[in-house]
Design an enzyme around this catalytic site. Structure first.
Site, mmCIF file in Angstrom:
data_model
loop_
_atom_site.group_PDB
_atom_site.id
_atom_site.type_symbol
_atom_site.label_atom_id
_atom_site.label_comp_id
_atom_site.label_asym_id
_atom_site.label_seq_id
_atom_site.Cartn_x
_atom_site.Cartn_y
_atom_site.Cartn_z
ATOM 1 N N SER A 63 -40.230 -107.721 -15.687
ATOM 2 C CA SER A 63 -41.360 -107.050 -16.356
ATOM 3 C C SER A 63 -42.331 -106.613 -15.277
ATOM 4 C CB SER A 63 -42.034 -108.010 -17.344
ATOM 5 O OG SER A 63 -41.149 -108.351 -18.378
ATOM 6 N N LYS A 96 -42.326 -103.020 -22.974
ATOM 7 C CA LYS A 96 -42.530 -104.441 -22.699
ATOM 8 C C LYS A 96 -44.009 -104.762 -22.564
ATOM 9 C CE LYS A 96 -41.998 -108.739 -21.834
ATOM 10 N NZ LYS A 96 -41.232 -109.327 -20.735
ATOM 11 N N LYS A 103 -50.078 -111.526 -15.518
ATOM 12 C CA LYS A 103 -49.539 -110.395 -14.772
ATOM 13 C C LYS A 103 -49.254 -109.225 -15.700
ATOM 14 C CE LYS A 103 -45.293 -110.170 -14.271
ATOM 15 N NZ LYS A 103 -44.116 -109.582 -14.958
#
Length: 297
Positions: free
Chosen positions: A96, A171, A239
């Site tokens: 990701s 995502k 993140k």
């Protein structure tokens, strides 16, 4: 059966690689950054010295790493994947990472004659072990169809979203929804417990109504029991939300609730909880309220 290079055998990557083995595929692993897991080599995976060697041996190279810089290093660093590529090979990045960086990586990989898919996943360690991951893919249709049997060995809900970068965009959108749902469930349980209600009973009541969700089912139970072993770590969700907030800045839009959820994760990080499961977001809420919903008040 395919010859697959797999780089990134951590909490998610190891069971994903095991499922590829169970499907009959041959695996090649890089020991450049960490030793190859015995669970994979004992089952026949071949350990090689570098990502370059993995790419030379494999038809498909799957990358499953924590963040954009690690993916860039593995792909384009010394003895990186790109140096071992050529026509008819496919790189599948299941990490990701930044959608913007992904588009640039795809162009550089295509310049070697190879093809590129971004295919980040959702479903956590449980989904990785059970081969029930949701996989969001960006890339060419023909390349997607060629890689589909591999993806089907690791997941169930597999969607070609669009071109390179669109899988990563999906995502990031997923992570926005998950974070906001975790925060909503945490706030609801905190409100209920502070008001004197049993949060476990409140969760049970809500499971039968419109507020029911996978987060309420799985993560609310973690919150109530205080079981915060990852799972999916807070620092990784931070993140992902950073990617969302940076992307929003580039697009000139505001994501106020995403920003707020990130601030609560930051509180957890300040409490030493970067490696807690992301359901432990409630501990940030509890800290601000000076109240715990559990017996560890």
């Amino acid at each position: 059966m395919a010859k697959i290079g797999f780089i990134g055998t951590g909490i998610m990557g190891s069971p994903m690689a095991q499922n590829l083995q169970k499907a009959g595929h041959s695996l090649f692993l890089s020991t450049h950054h960490k030793p190859a897991p015995a669970s994979l080599t004992d089952a026949g995976a071949v350990a090689l010295a570098s990502p370059k060697e993995v790419a030379q041996e494999a038809e498909f190279v799957i990358v499953m790493l924590p963040d954009t810089p690690q993916v860039e290093e593995v792909l384009f660093g010394d003895n990186g994947v790109a140096q071992g590529l050529g026509p008819n090979k496919v790189v599948i990045d299941m990490s990701s990472i930044s959608p913007t960086a992904t588009k640039a990586f795809a162009e550089k990989i295509k310049a070697t004659g190879a093809a590129y898919l971004d295919a980040p996943v959702s479903g956590g360690e449980v989904g990785a072990k059970a081969a029930t991951l949701s996989i969001m893919v960006g890339g060419d249709t023909a390349v997607f169809e060629r890689a589909l049997p591999l993806l089907q060995a690791m997941g169930k809900n597999i969607t070609l979203v669009g071109g390179n970068g669109d899988g990563q965009t999906a995502k990031v959108a997923n992570q926005i929804i998950v974070a906001l749902n975790i925060q909503a469930v945490g706030e609801a349980l905190l409100f209920a417990a502070k008001n004197g209600a049993d949060p476990a009973k409140v969760r049970e009541a809500l499971m039968g109504g419109f507020a029911s969700s996978k987060i309420l089912e799985v993560h609310a139970e973690r919150m109530i029991k205080g079981t915060f072993d990852p799972g999916f770590r807070i620092n990784l969700h931070q993140k992902d939300l950073n990617l969302a907030l940076q992307g929003a800045k580039e697009l000139g839009i505001n994501l106020p609730n995403t920003s707020n959820a990130q601030q609560v994760f930051n509180t957890c990080q300040a409490l030493g909880g970067g490696n807690w499961d992301h359901s432990a977001l409630i501990k940030g809420l509890e800290h601000m309220a000076n109240f715990s919903i559990r017996d560890d008040k």
